[in-house]
Design a protein around this motif. Structure first.
Motif, PDB file in Angstrom:
ATOM      1  N   GLU A  14     -38.255  70.768  10.329  1.00  0.00           N
ATOM      2  CA  GLU A  14     -37.821  69.510   9.934  1.00  0.00           C
ATOM      3  C   GLU A  14     -37.176  69.096   9.654  1.00  0.00           C
ATOM      4  OE1 GLU A  14     -42.405  67.538   9.101  1.00  0.00           O
ATOM      5  OE2 GLU A  14     -41.543  70.092   8.473  1.00  0.00           O
ATOM      6  N   GLU A 159     -34.613  61.916  10.491  1.00  0.00           N
ATOM      7  CA  GLU A 159     -35.545  62.856  10.126  1.00  0.00           C
ATOM      8  C   GLU A 159     -35.799  63.286  12.016  1.00  0.00           C
ATOM      9  OE1 GLU A 159     -38.774  63.709   8.411  1.00  0.00           O
ATOM     10  OE2 GLU A 159     -40.315  65.215   8.963  1.00  0.00           O
ATOM     11  N   VAL A 161     -37.634  66.152  14.542  1.00  0.00           N
ATOM     12  CA  VAL A 161     -38.914  67.249  13.991  1.00  0.00           C
ATOM     13  C   VAL A 161     -39.122  67.754  15.296  1.00  0.00           C
ATOM     14  CG1 VAL A 161     -41.259  67.126  13.799  1.00  0.00           C
ATOM     15  CG2 VAL A 161     -40.121  65.561  12.889  1.00  0.00           C
ATOM     16  N   CYS A 200     -32.813  70.871   5.685  1.00  0.00           N
ATOM     17  CA  CYS A 200     -33.669  71.067   6.645  1.00  0.00           C
ATOM     18  C   CYS A 200     -35.693  71.977   6.205  1.00  0.00           C
ATOM     19  CB  CYS A 200     -33.335  72.777   7.611  1.00  0.00           C
ATOM     20  SG  CYS A 200     -34.454  73.525   8.298  1.00  0.00           S
ATOM     21  N   GLU A 219     -45.026  75.556   4.643  1.00  0.00           N
ATOM     22  CA  GLU A 219     -43.631  74.548   4.481  1.00  0.00           C
ATOM     23  C   GLU A 219     -42.952  74.581   3.877  1.00  0.00           C
ATOM     24  OE1 GLU A 219     -42.827  69.904   5.484  1.00  0.00           O
ATOM     25  OE2 GLU A 219     -44.050  70.123   4.182  1.00  0.00           O
TER      26      GLU A 219
END
Ligand code: ADP
Ligand code: MG
Ligand code: ZN
Length: 487
Positions: A14, A159, A161, A200, A219
């Motif tokens: 992301e 953003e 993804v 990122c 994440e």
């Protein structure tokens, strides 16, 4: 450690990119970096009651450009939503973002490099505002207080993804670098990572090889360099693999990369995860974009690396890997095309640009814009190879002597006596001498060891300082050795 390889890493990114605008997304405040804290603020970006956001047209245009550059479908209607959470640097108590209806979806980036072909799908590109910044250290009485700077609040971001299509730390870092190059090439973002314009989050999981179901992901937030991304992903893969091998479960959570310690540390787990209670922002109308506008933005996009690569394969018959390397930058592509225009031999031009030219540039730590030979001069050298004036191997010496000077291939070849020897009598003498000096190799060849021929060709090439016509040498040697008469 062998069993570590029983697990396959899966990575999705992301990426937040600051858009190249002079003003913020919903107000006229400046986005200039490095201003004194809280000097670029107004009631809108401070989230004061009653202040109404007004969407910047330029921001939308840049998001369309980003979407198109990543091969996405641009949606004629997208919707801003409120992402609710409490944090001191978020004065409204919600971030304006896009959720169910982003401006662009379903893109893809394909590229080749020396590790093979890559294909990374883009799930979505959406618009959002940045939050402010908390300063905990190094300012004023920061031993007792935290400080807030709202200059960043309301700075426009996209953003991006990806799908979980990446399979190694190096592939992830390389993809991130490619994405940055594209955003720069189309003027969407300045990509300045030190200033936080590009950062990122890496989603990482592992699963047994052969399993199609994805593993539980972790994440790692806010990585602002390619190296940090690569190291953080490497660490996560090792950590998760070890846990799996020990029979432990992976906990879904957010982690932070600690560069000094060289490891990731837990920030919050899924159990404490936020419920953002997204809902459409009643202060902002839907973002309506006409097909005509999308077409105009598309027509103004510069040619992108992937399109260039395809064109080089189609128009010049280059191998995809060579085409990919040349297509990386517009300058390299121009250099290649100008070389072909003179030499008329695309294959040779491709080999030289990705071979000798690239090698020399790397050696000097320069890029193609500072190359020490004109494509025209290189093109004329390639013509002399094709004409048989100079052998391909001697041409490398000629290239070195031309490089960084104004000397022409023809002059260098004459002055240095590097003309190709295509004269049979002259070669015959050298061949005879080489055979004389390498009786053992001759015996091995006659005993059936065909490979020895290559060694002997090499010896003749060496004796002529690479000037001999290799095909002729090959023929002469074979005839001598198999006794198929002398020439
Ligand atoms: P979330 O709803 O938690 O944000 P998403 O499904 O929207 O998760 O995906 C967010 C990012 O995580 C995307 O880049 C996606 O490719 C990646 N991702 C999703 N599942 C996995 C997984 N199991 N392993 C690695 N990356 C994943
Ligand atoms: Mg996420
Ligand atoms: Zn403002």
């Amino acid at each position: 450690m062998a069993s570590l390889t029983a697990f396959e890493p899966v990575i999705g990114l992301e990426i937040h990119a600051q858009l190249r605008t002079a003003t913020k997304i919903f107000c006229g405040c400046s986005t200039e970096f490095g201003a004194a804290p809280n000097t670029h603020v107004c009631p809108v970006c401070l989230g004061l009651p009653g202040a109404l956001p007004v969407l910047s047209r330029r921001v939308v245009e840049l998001a369309i450009r980003a979407g198109l550059a990543l091969g996405c479908t641009i949606h004629t209607r997208s919707i801003f939503a409120r992402k609710n959470y409490f944090y001191p640097d978020l004065p409204k108590g919600y971030q304006i973002s896009q959720y169910e209806h982003p401006i662009a979806t379903d893109g893809q980036l394909d590229y080749d490099d020396d590790t093979g072909s890559h294909s990374v799908r883009i799930r979505r590109v959406h618009l959002e505002e940045d939050a402010g910044k908390s300063l905990h250290l190094g300012s004023g009485a920061s031993d007792r207080h935290s400080y807030l700077d709202f200059n960043r609040s309301g700075v426009p971001l996209v953003e991006i993804v990806t799908h979980p299509d990446l399979r190694s730390p190096a592939e992830a870092a390389d993809f991130f670098a490619r994405l940055r190059t594209i955003l720069l090439a189309v003027g969407v973002s300045d990509g300045n990572m030190e200033e936080g314009s590009l950062r990122c989050d890496a989603n990482v999981s592992v699963r047994p090889f052969g399993q199609s179901e994805l593993g539980v992901k972790v994440e790692v937030k806010n990585l602002n360099s390619f190296r940090f991304l690569q190291r953080a992903v490497e660490y996560e893969i090792a950590r998760q693999t070890e846990r799996c091998l020990a029979g432990d479960r992976i906990v879904q959570e957010s982690r932070q990369w600690d560069e000094a310690a060289g490891r990731t540390v837990s920030m919050r787990s899924k159990e404490e995860a936020h419920d953002y209670r997204y809902f459409p922002d009643p202060d902002l109308p839907p973002v309506d974009v006409s097909e005509a506008w999308i077409a105009v933005v598309r027509s103004r996009l510069p040619e992108l690396p992937d399109a260039r690569r395809q064109r080089l394969v189609q128009d010049y018959g280059l191998a995809p890997a060579d085409a990919g390397q040349i297509a990386e930058t517009p300058s390299m592509t121009r250099f290649f095309e100008a070389t072909v225009a003179v030499s008329g031999n695309a294959r040779a031009a491709g080999n030289w640009v990705t071979g000798e030219v690239t090698r020399r540039l790397k050696h000097d730590g320069r890029d193609i814009d500072a190359v020490g030979v004109t494509p025209e001069a290189l093109g004329r050298l390639l013509v002399m190879i094709d004409d048989g004036h100079v052998s391909a191997s001697a041409a490398k010496d000629v290239f070195e002597l031309m490089y960084g000077t104004d000397r022409e291939a023809g002059d260098v070849i004459r002055a240095e006596g590097l003309t190709q020897i295509g004269d049979v009598d002259e070669l015959h003498e050298i061949v005879a001498r080489v055979l004389q000096e390498h009786q053992d190799a001759v015996a091995r060849f006659r005993a059936g060891n065909e490979g020895t021929l290559r060694f002997l060709v090499g010896q003749v090439m060496r004796a002529t300082r690479g000037r001999a016509n290799p095909k002729l040498v090959n023929d002469l040697l074979r005839r001598e050795l198999t006794g198929a008469g002398t020439v």
